[in-house]
Write a protein that holds these residues in place. Structure first.
Motif, short mmCIF file in Angstrom:
data_model
loop_
_atom_site.label_atom_id
_atom_site.label_comp_id
_atom_site.label_asym_id
_atom_site.label_seq_id
_atom_site.Cartn_x
_atom_site.Cartn_y
_atom_site.Cartn_z
N GLU A 87 0.83 -1.20 0.00
CA GLU A 87 0.00 0.00 0.00
C GLU A 87 0.87 1.25 0.00
O GLU A 87 1.96 1.26 0.54
CB GLU A 87 -0.90 0.02 1.24
N GLY A 88 0.35 2.30 -0.59
CA GLY A 88 1.06 3.57 -0.60
C GLY A 88 0.58 4.41 -1.76
O GLY A 88 -0.24 3.98 -2.59
N THR A 89 1.08 5.62 -1.83
CA THR A 89 0.71 6.54 -2.91
C THR A 89 1.95 7.07 -3.60
O THR A 89 3.05 7.03 -3.04
CB THR A 89 -0.11 7.73 -2.36
N ILE A 90 1.76 7.62 -4.78
CA ILE A 90 2.87 8.22 -5.51
C ILE A 90 3.39 9.44 -4.76
O ILE A 90 4.58 9.73 -4.80
CB ILE A 90 2.46 8.56 -6.96
N CYS A 91 2.51 10.13 -4.03
CA CYS A 91 2.95 11.29 -3.24
C CYS A 91 3.91 10.87 -2.13
O CYS A 91 4.92 11.53 -1.90
CB CYS A 91 1.75 12.03 -2.66
N GLN A 92 3.59 9.78 -1.44
CA GLN A 92 4.49 9.27 -0.40
C GLN A 92 5.82 8.85 -1.01
O GLN A 92 6.88 9.15 -0.47
CB GLN A 92 3.86 8.08 0.32
N ASP A 93 5.74 8.15 -2.14
CA ASP A 93 6.96 7.69 -2.80
C ASP A 93 7.83 8.87 -3.21
O ASP A 93 9.04 8.86 -3.05
CB ASP A 93 6.61 6.84 -4.02
N CYS A 94 7.19 9.92 -3.72
CA CYS A 94 7.91 11.12 -4.14
C CYS A 94 8.57 11.80 -2.95
O CYS A 94 9.73 12.22 -3.01
CB CYS A 94 6.95 12.07 -4.84
N MET A 95 7.85 11.89 -1.84
CA MET A 95 8.39 12.51 -0.63
C MET A 95 9.62 11.74 -0.13
O MET A 95 10.65 12.33 0.18
CB MET A 95 7.33 12.57 0.46
N TYR A 96 9.50 10.40 -0.06
CA TYR A 96 10.63 9.59 0.41
C TYR A 96 11.81 9.69 -0.55
O TYR A 96 12.96 9.76 -0.12
CB TYR A 96 10.23 8.13 0.59
N ALA A 97 11.54 9.68 -1.85
CA ALA A 97 12.62 9.76 -2.83
C ALA A 97 13.37 11.09 -2.75
O ALA A 97 14.59 11.13 -2.88
CB ALA A 97 12.07 9.55 -4.24
N CYS A 98 12.65 12.17 -2.51
CA CYS A 98 13.27 13.50 -2.45
C CYS A 98 13.97 13.77 -1.13
O CYS A 98 15.05 14.36 -1.10
CB CYS A 98 12.22 14.58 -2.69
N CYS A 99 13.35 13.36 -0.03
CA CYS A 99 13.86 13.74 1.30
C CYS A 99 14.74 12.69 1.96
O CYS A 99 15.56 13.03 2.81
CB CYS A 99 12.68 14.05 2.22
N CYS A 100 14.55 11.43 1.61
CA CYS A 100 15.26 10.34 2.30
C CYS A 100 15.83 9.35 1.28
O CYS A 100 15.60 8.15 1.40
CB CYS A 100 14.30 9.60 3.23
N GLY A 101 16.56 9.85 0.32
CA GLY A 101 17.07 9.00 -0.77
C GLY A 101 17.82 7.76 -0.32
O GLY A 101 17.43 6.64 -0.67
N PRO A 102 18.90 7.89 0.46
CA PRO A 102 19.64 6.70 0.87
C PRO A 102 18.80 5.72 1.70
O PRO A 102 18.89 4.51 1.52
CB PRO A 102 20.80 7.27 1.71
N CYS A 103 17.95 6.26 2.59
CA CYS A 103 17.09 5.39 3.40
C CYS A 103 16.07 4.67 2.51
O CYS A 103 15.73 3.50 2.75
CB CYS A 103 16.37 6.19 4.47
N THR A 104 15.59 5.36 1.48
CA THR A 104 14.66 4.75 0.54
C THR A 104 15.32 3.58 -0.19
O THR A 104 14.72 2.52 -0.34
CB THR A 104 14.14 5.80 -0.47
N TRP A 105 16.56 3.78 -0.63
CA TRP A 105 17.28 2.71 -1.32
C TRP A 105 17.50 1.52 -0.39
O TRP A 105 17.38 0.37 -0.80
CB TRP A 105 18.60 3.22 -1.90
N CYS A 106 17.82 1.79 0.86
CA CYS A 106 18.01 0.70 1.83
C CYS A 106 16.70 -0.06 2.04
O CYS A 106 16.70 -1.29 2.11
CB CYS A 106 18.53 1.24 3.16
N GLN A 107 15.59 0.66 2.14
CA GLN A 107 14.29 0.01 2.33
C GLN A 107 13.94 -0.86 1.11
O GLN A 107 13.47 -1.98 1.27
CB GLN A 107 13.20 1.05 2.57
N ILE A 108 14.19 -0.35 -0.07
CA ILE A 108 13.92 -1.12 -1.29
C ILE A 108 14.76 -2.40 -1.30
O ILE A 108 14.26 -3.49 -1.59
CB ILE A 108 14.19 -0.27 -2.54
N ALA A 109 16.04 -2.27 -0.96
CA ALA A 109 16.93 -3.44 -0.96
C ALA A 109 16.48 -4.47 0.08
O ALA A 109 16.48 -5.68 -0.20
CB ALA A 109 18.37 -3.00 -0.68
N ARG A 110 16.09 -4.02 1.27
CA ARG A 110 15.61 -4.95 2.30
C ARG A 110 14.33 -5.64 1.85
O ARG A 110 14.15 -6.84 2.08
CB ARG A 110 15.35 -4.20 3.62
#
Length: 131
Positions: A87-110
């Protein structure tokens, strides 16, 4: 006289990790310390590795250097979320991608790592080898 032997095999208890939620939070980077360290010290290498594990082109994360919104981070997060029914929205994804890039990549990898082996077999009864 004939003896009748009955042998019962133990039956496994099977659990799955399928869920419509992320298996880890955006700030749970220390759940997988080696990946966290690689992301911290060499983010370009980590993003290319994660992109490859997601089945995408290895060079695509390099496009994130151009533009206000990192396109590869955003698109891969949306892709993983769609692939696993999270579950999630494109707005949430955009916010995480812009503000928390490295953490987003770690979450995707996990998430990819966890979802690649979703079944856990637990033997509930030890096999008794009696003659």
């Amino acid at each position: 006289m004939s003896a009748k032997t009955v042998v019962n095999q133990p039956k496994p208890f099977i659990t799955t990790t399928y869920s419509n939620k992320w298996t880890s939070g955006i700030c749970d980077c220390f759940e997988d310390l080696p990946q966290c360290c690689l992301a911290c010290w060499c983010l370009p290498c980590f993003t290319c590795k994660t992109s490859h594990e997601a089945g995408e082109c290895v060079c695509l994360p390099l496009l994130d250097a151009y533009g206000l919104i990192p396109p590869m981070t955003l698109s891969l997060r949306v892709s993983v979320r769609q692939r696993y029914g999270i579950e999630g929205t494109i707005c949430q994804d955009c916010m995480y991608a812009c503000c928390c890039g490295p953490c987003t990549w770690c979450q995707i990898a996990r998430e990819i790592k966890t979802r690649m082996s979703p079944i856990t077999v637990i033997n509930t009864r030890a096999w008794d080898n009696q003659s």
